[in-house]
Write a protein that holds these residues in place. Structure first.
Motif, PDB file in Angstrom:
ATOM      1  N   ASP A   1     -38.051  18.460  24.456  1.00 25.24           N
ATOM      2  CA  ASP A   1     -37.384  19.419  23.593  1.00 25.24           C
ATOM      3  C   ASP A   1     -36.584  18.665  22.536  1.00 25.24           C
ATOM      4  OD1 ASP A   1     -36.576  21.873  22.654  1.00 25.24           O
ATOM      5  OD2 ASP A   1     -34.941  22.083  24.085  1.00 25.24           O
ATOM      6  N   ALA A   2     -36.283  19.329  21.445  1.00 23.07           N
ATOM      7  CA  ALA A   2     -35.476  18.723  20.383  1.00 23.07           C
ATOM      8  C   ALA A   2     -34.512  19.766  19.840  1.00 23.07           C
ATOM      9  CB  ALA A   2     -36.358  18.170  19.264  1.00 23.07           C
ATOM     10  N   ASP A   3     -33.398  19.306  19.291  1.00 25.40           N
ATOM     11  CA  ASP A   3     -32.347  20.194  18.814  1.00 25.40           C
ATOM     12  C   ASP A   3     -31.891  19.766  17.421  1.00 25.40           C
ATOM     13  OD1 ASP A   3     -31.693  21.907  21.277  1.00 25.40           O
ATOM     14  OD2 ASP A   3     -31.592  19.872  22.074  1.00 25.40           O
ATOM     15  N   ALA A   4     -31.769  20.744  16.516  1.00 27.50           N
ATOM     16  CA  ALA A   4     -31.322  20.478  15.150  1.00 27.50           C
ATOM     17  C   ALA A   4     -29.800  20.438  15.084  1.00 27.50           C
ATOM     18  CB  ALA A   4     -31.858  21.550  14.203  1.00 27.50           C
TER      19      ALA A   4
ATOM     20  N   ALA B   1     -31.901  15.661  14.071  1.00 25.14           N
ATOM     21  CA  ALA B   1     -32.444  16.255  15.293  1.00 25.14           C
ATOM     22  C   ALA B   1     -32.279  15.242  16.420  1.00 25.14           C
ATOM     23  CB  ALA B   1     -33.911  16.618  15.115  1.00 25.14           C
ATOM     24  N   SER B   2     -32.147  15.744  17.640  1.00 25.09           N
ATOM     25  CA  SER B   2     -32.027  14.885  18.815  1.00 25.09           C
ATOM     26  C   SER B   2     -33.037  15.338  19.856  1.00 25.09           C
ATOM     27  CB  SER B   2     -30.610  14.947  19.386  1.00 25.09           C
ATOM     28  OG  SER B   2     -30.231  16.283  19.681  1.00 25.09           O
ATOM     29  N   ALA B   3     -33.620  14.374  20.555  1.00 24.51           N
ATOM     30  CA  ALA B   3     -34.613  14.666  21.580  1.00 24.51           C
ATOM     31  C   ALA B   3     -33.946  14.798  22.930  1.00 24.51           C
ATOM     32  CB  ALA B   3     -35.664  13.564  21.622  1.00 24.51           C
ATOM     33  N   ASP B   4     -34.434  15.733  23.734  1.00 28.90           N
ATOM     34  CA  ASP B   4     -33.881  16.000  25.067  1.00 28.90           C
ATOM     35  C   ASP B   4     -34.979  15.804  26.098  1.00 28.90           C
ATOM     36  OD1 ASP B   4     -32.453  16.833  27.230  1.00 28.90           O
ATOM     37  OD2 ASP B   4     -32.262  18.921  26.635  1.00 28.90           O
ATOM     38  N   GLY B   5     -34.893  14.713  26.872  1.00 30.30           N
ATOM     39  CA  GLY B   5     -35.895  14.462  27.895  1.00 30.30           C
ATOM     40  C   GLY B   5     -37.033  13.584  27.445  1.00 30.30           C
ATOM     41  N   GLY B   6     -36.848  12.818  26.392  1.00 28.49           N
ATOM     42  CA  GLY B   6     -37.893  11.928  25.908  1.00 28.49           C
ATOM     43  C   GLY B   6     -37.502  11.317  24.583  1.00 28.49           C
ATOM     44  N   THR B   7     -38.464  10.749  23.882  1.00 28.18           N
ATOM     45  CA  THR B   7     -38.217  10.116  22.589  1.00 28.18           C
ATOM     46  C   THR B   7     -39.027  10.811  21.505  1.00 28.18           C
ATOM     47  OG1 THR B   7     -40.053   8.537  22.726  1.00 28.18           O
ATOM     48  CG2 THR B   7     -37.977   7.909  23.807  1.00 28.18           C
ATOM     49  N   PHE B   8     -38.691  10.529  20.258  1.00 27.79           N
ATOM     50  CA  PHE B   8     -39.431  11.146  19.155  1.00 27.79           C
ATOM     51  C   PHE B   8     -40.821  10.557  18.994  1.00 27.79           C
ATOM     52  CE2 PHE B   8     -35.302  12.853  17.815  1.00 27.79           C
ATOM     53  CZ  PHE B   8     -35.690  14.149  17.519  1.00 27.79           C
ATOM     54  N   GLY B   9     -41.080   9.440  19.661  1.00 28.73           N
ATOM     55  CA  GLY B   9     -42.444   8.954  19.700  1.00 28.73           C
ATOM     56  C   GLY B   9     -43.373   9.865  20.470  1.00 28.73           C
TER      57      GLY B   9
ATOM     58  N   GLY C   1     -44.281   7.695  12.474  1.00 26.95           N
ATOM     59  CA  GLY C   1     -43.906   6.336  12.856  1.00 26.95           C
ATOM     60  C   GLY C   1     -42.782   6.230  13.860  1.00 26.95           C
ATOM     61  N   ALA C   2     -42.338   7.338  14.456  1.00 26.60           N
ATOM     62  CA  ALA C   2     -41.265   7.270  15.446  1.00 26.60           C
ATOM     63  C   ALA C   2     -41.777   6.597  16.722  1.00 26.60           C
ATOM     64  CB  ALA C   2     -40.743   8.656  15.766  1.00 26.60           C
ATOM     65  N   THR C   3     -40.877   5.890  17.410  1.00 27.98           N
ATOM     66  CA  THR C   3     -41.238   5.218  18.671  1.00 27.98           C
ATOM     67  C   THR C   3     -40.210   5.554  19.753  1.00 27.98           C
ATOM     68  OG1 THR C   3     -40.096   3.213  17.903  1.00 27.98           O
ATOM     69  CG2 THR C   3     -42.485   3.341  17.537  1.00 27.98           C
ATOM     70  N   VAL C   4     -39.138   4.753  19.845  1.00 31.09           N
ATOM     71  CA  VAL C   4     -38.170   4.913  20.933  1.00 31.09           C
ATOM     72  C   VAL C   4     -36.946   5.718  20.510  1.00 31.09           C
ATOM     73  CG1 VAL C   4     -38.909   2.769  22.019  1.00 31.09           C
ATOM     74  CG2 VAL C   4     -37.022   2.732  20.361  1.00 31.09           C
ATOM     75  N   GLU C   5     -36.936   6.253  19.305  1.00 27.88           N
ATOM     76  CA  GLU C   5     -35.757   6.973  18.816  1.00 27.88           C
ATOM     77  C   GLU C   5     -35.541   8.250  19.619  1.00 27.88           C
ATOM     78  OE1 GLU C   5     -37.656   4.692  15.447  1.00 27.88           O
ATOM     79  OE2 GLU C   5     -38.331   6.095  16.993  1.00 27.88           O
ATOM     80  N   THR C   6     -34.267   8.533  19.920  1.00 29.08           N
ATOM     81  CA  THR C   6     -33.903   9.779  20.591  1.00 29.08           C
ATOM     82  C   THR C   6     -33.036  10.668  19.700  1.00 29.08           C
ATOM     83  OG1 THR C   6     -32.121   8.532  21.668  1.00 29.08           O
ATOM     84  CG2 THR C   6     -34.123   8.931  22.951  1.00 29.08           C
ATOM     85  N   ALA C   7     -32.735  10.214  18.506  1.00 27.13           N
ATOM     86  CA  ALA C   7     -32.077  11.029  17.474  1.00 27.13           C
ATOM     87  C   ALA C   7     -32.620  10.585  16.133  1.00 27.13           C
ATOM     88  CB  ALA C   7     -30.555  10.864  17.524  1.00 27.13           C
TER      89      ALA C   7
ATOM     90  N   TYR D   1     -32.141   6.780  15.769  1.00 22.63           N
ATOM     91  CA  TYR D   1     -31.241   6.103  16.694  1.00 22.63           C
ATOM     92  C   TYR D   1     -31.898   6.096  18.068  1.00 22.63           C
ATOM     93  CZ  TYR D   1     -27.488   7.057  13.266  1.00 22.63           C
ATOM     94  OH  TYR D   1     -26.711   7.122  12.142  1.00 22.63           O
ATOM     95  N   ASP D   2     -31.654   5.044  18.855  1.00 20.69           N
ATOM     96  CA  ASP D   2     -32.139   5.050  20.233  1.00 20.69           C
ATOM     97  C   ASP D   2     -31.031   5.403  21.212  1.00 20.69           C
ATOM     98  OD1 ASP D   2     -30.575   2.799  20.243  1.00 20.69           O
ATOM     99  OD2 ASP D   2     -32.184   1.382  20.711  1.00 20.69           O
ATOM    100  N   SER D   3     -29.897   5.887  20.671  1.00 21.73           N
ATOM    101  CA  SER D   3     -28.734   6.233  21.495  1.00 21.73           C
ATOM    102  C   SER D   3     -28.502   7.740  21.557  1.00 21.73           C
ATOM    103  CB  SER D   3     -27.487   5.531  20.953  1.00 21.73           C
ATOM    104  OG  SER D   3     -27.349   5.729  19.554  1.00 21.73           O
ATOM    105  N   GLY D   4     -29.474   8.530  21.141  1.00 18.70           N
ATOM    106  CA  GLY D   4     -29.404   9.971  21.297  1.00 18.70           C
ATOM    107  C   GLY D   4     -28.375  10.643  20.407  1.00 18.70           C
ATOM    108  N   LEU D   5     -28.095  11.907  20.749  1.00 21.57           N
ATOM    109  CA  LEU D   5     -27.159  12.701  19.964  1.00 21.57           C
ATOM    110  C   LEU D   5     -25.769  12.081  19.970  1.00 21.57           C
ATOM    111  CD1 LEU D   5     -26.757  15.275  18.316  1.00 21.57           C
ATOM    112  CD2 LEU D   5     -26.298  16.483  20.443  1.00 21.57           C
ATOM    113  N   GLU D   6     -25.385  11.457  21.090  1.00 21.83           N
ATOM    114  CA  GLU D   6     -24.065  10.831  21.166  1.00 21.83           C
ATOM    115  C   GLU D   6     -23.939   9.694  20.165  1.00 21.83           C
ATOM    116  OE1 GLU D   6     -21.191   8.511  24.396  1.00 21.83           O
ATOM    117  OE2 GLU D   6     -22.930   9.673  25.066  1.00 21.83           O
ATOM    118  N   GLY D   7     -24.972   8.849  20.078  1.00 24.83           N
ATOM    119  CA  GLY D   7     -24.931   7.751  19.114  1.00 24.83           C
ATOM    120  C   GLY D   7     -24.897   8.241  17.685  1.00 24.83           C
ATOM    121  N   LEU D   8     -25.687   9.281  17.401  1.00 29.22           N
ATOM    122  CA  LEU D   8     -25.685   9.877  16.064  1.00 29.22           C
ATOM    123  C   LEU D   8     -24.312  10.420  15.720  1.00 29.22           C
ATOM    124  CD1 LEU D   8     -27.260  11.145  13.575  1.00 29.22           C
ATOM    125  CD2 LEU D   8     -27.538  13.160  15.026  1.00 29.22           C
ATOM    126  N   ALA D   9     -23.720  11.165  16.654  1.00 28.46           N
ATOM    127  CA  ALA D   9     -22.430  11.803  16.386  1.00 28.46           C
ATOM    128  C   ALA D   9     -21.328  10.779  16.182  1.00 28.46           C
ATOM    129  CB  ALA D   9     -22.076  12.750  17.536  1.00 28.46           C
TER     130      ALA D   9
END
Length: 423
Positions: free
Chosen positions: A28-31, A94-102, A127-133, A155-163
């Motif tokens: 899942d992903a969230d805007a 956007a942030s991924a929940d339960g996986g990566t954007f790859g 081209g996304a790989t391990v990013e979670t945000a 970011y590979d640190s999810g919504l928390e890293g983005l925020a």
């Protein structure tokens, strides 16, 4: 648009759609959106996402997800004319929940002019790989006008890293610190006679800012219940909201946040609650009979209003006063069709319970395959002083001549007497 390119956008209301292809194993992903001054937020209030869906200026609003036709979309509405002059940039992420954007196929962001209905910008991210945000795009001011830039940085640190990168204070789990080493108590001084001090009232202070909570809870058939206390929801107000949409678009029909609406045929859905208090009192909160309840006196449940036209963006909401948890025995939240349809078929709904403190709880309803005019949504039960939310998602079929309310009552054994009512 290519990554890094920009395009002018009208200073008007824009619908920003994040979309991707659904499928097995797709997370899942969230805007979300961040309003920046000098590259940082001014406060946590400049972060708009699922736990904080509306900016105080009204310039940015999170509308929520839709799932249909093999695609999932999450939408923000941005009114650039209402963005405060100090704000230079509105980041769209956007942030991924339960996986990566790859693992998220066909990810895109599309900007549409609401008034004219035309697409003014679109960026397909690859081209996304391990990013979670991911920051997919941004609105920025340039010489008195607004532009959209396709960003495509992750970011590979999810919504928390983005925020946190943009200056958001994030609520983190509390860790127990080791006990300090004991120290000898200082000697006790002999008593001294002093004059009574003159007390001055301290200047009023603003309450400490609450850090942003990024967590959320999704109830499923496999994990259908959750404790409010374990999620931090032990006080304050809890809002219960439905996000309805039409599964199949028929001529003359549309959909909007909070409920499905008919453009030419009125569809009136009523959000209701049966309650049983600790002292044995029972009743119902509903628009029918103007039984709107009360928040600060029994039953401590209030229906905000009866949206009969679909004109409001938030639809109908129930609010439950969690400061009176000890006064509740059980609460059943349900929805009825008052007029405009014969069943819930072709309607899809997500139920969201948002405590003032603590993680929001959401779940989707299953597809309706029976001629149902009433759906039990959630059962909230007091278990040893803790309110437990149970996903029900049950479509009920009233017998001929039996009201939806009486049907719910009989199914859950409330034992109330019912008389016909109108609104």
């Amino acid at each position: 648009m290519a990554k890094g390119s920009n395009a002018p956008v009208p200073t008007t209301t824009l619908r920003v759609e994040f979309g991707w292809r659904a499928g097995t194993g797709v997370p899942d992903a969230d805007a979300s959106a961040l309003l920046l001054v000098g590259g940082k937020v001014r406060s946590d209030g400049d972060f708009v996402f699922y736990n904080q869906p509306v900016h105080s200026s009204g310039a940015v609003r999170h509308e929520g997800k839709r799932d249909g036709g093999g695609r999932v979309t999450d939408t923000l509405v941005v009114d650039l004319a209402r963005v405060e002059p100090a704000v230079e940039t509105v980041v769209l992420a956007a942030s991924a929940d339960g996986g990566t954007f790859g693992q998220v196929p066909d990810l895109y962001i599309e900007v549409r002019d609401v008034a004219q209905g035309r697409v003014v910008a679109r960026f397909d991210s690859t081209g996304a790989t391990v990013e979670t945000a991911f920051v997919l795009g941004e609105f920025y001011r340039r010489q008195g006008a607004w532009k959209f830039r396709a960003v495509g940085q992750g970011y590979d640190s999810g919504l928390e890293g983005l925020a946190t990168d943009f200056g958001i204070a994030v609520d983190e789990p509390q860790h127990t610190s080791p006990a300090p080493n004991p120290v000898a108590a200082p000697p006790v001084a002999p008593p001294v006679t002093v004059r009574p001090p003159v007390h001055h009232a301290p200047p009023p202070q603003a309450p400490p800012a609450q850090p942003v909570r990024l967590t959320k809870v999704t109830l499923t058939k496999a994990a259908p219940s959750v404790s409010l206390a374990k999620q931090g929801g032990t006080s304050g107000a809890m809002r219960v909201n439905l996000n309805w949409e039409v599964r199949k678009q028929f001529s003359g029909w549309g959909s909007k946040l909070g409920r499905a609406v008919a453009l030419h045929a009125d569809l009136d859905l009523d959000l209701c609650a049966l309650f049983e208090l600790a002292d044995g009192r029972k009743g119902v909160v509903q628009a029918l009979g103007n039984a709107f309840g009360a928040l600060h006196q029994p039953p401590y449940i209030h229906l905000d209003g009866d949206d009969r036209t679909g004109a409001t963006a938030s639809g109908e909401n129930l609010t439950i006063n969690l400061d009176h948890t000890q006064d509740f025995r059980r609460i059943l939240v349900f929805v009825t069709i008052y007029e405009g349809a014969r069943s819930f078929a072709d309607l899809h709904a997500t139920v969201t319970l948002t405590p003032q403190y603590g993680a929001p709880i959401d779940f989707s309803l299953d597809e309706c395959t029976v001629p149902s005019t009433v759906c039990a949504l959630a059962l909230i039960t007091n278990k040893g002083g803790d309110l437990v939310v149970q996903r029900e998602a049950r479509y009920l079929v009233p017998e001929r001549g039996v009201s939806p309310q009486r049907t719910v009552d009989h199914t859950y054994g409330w034992g109330m007497n019912w008389t016909p009512g109108r609104k």
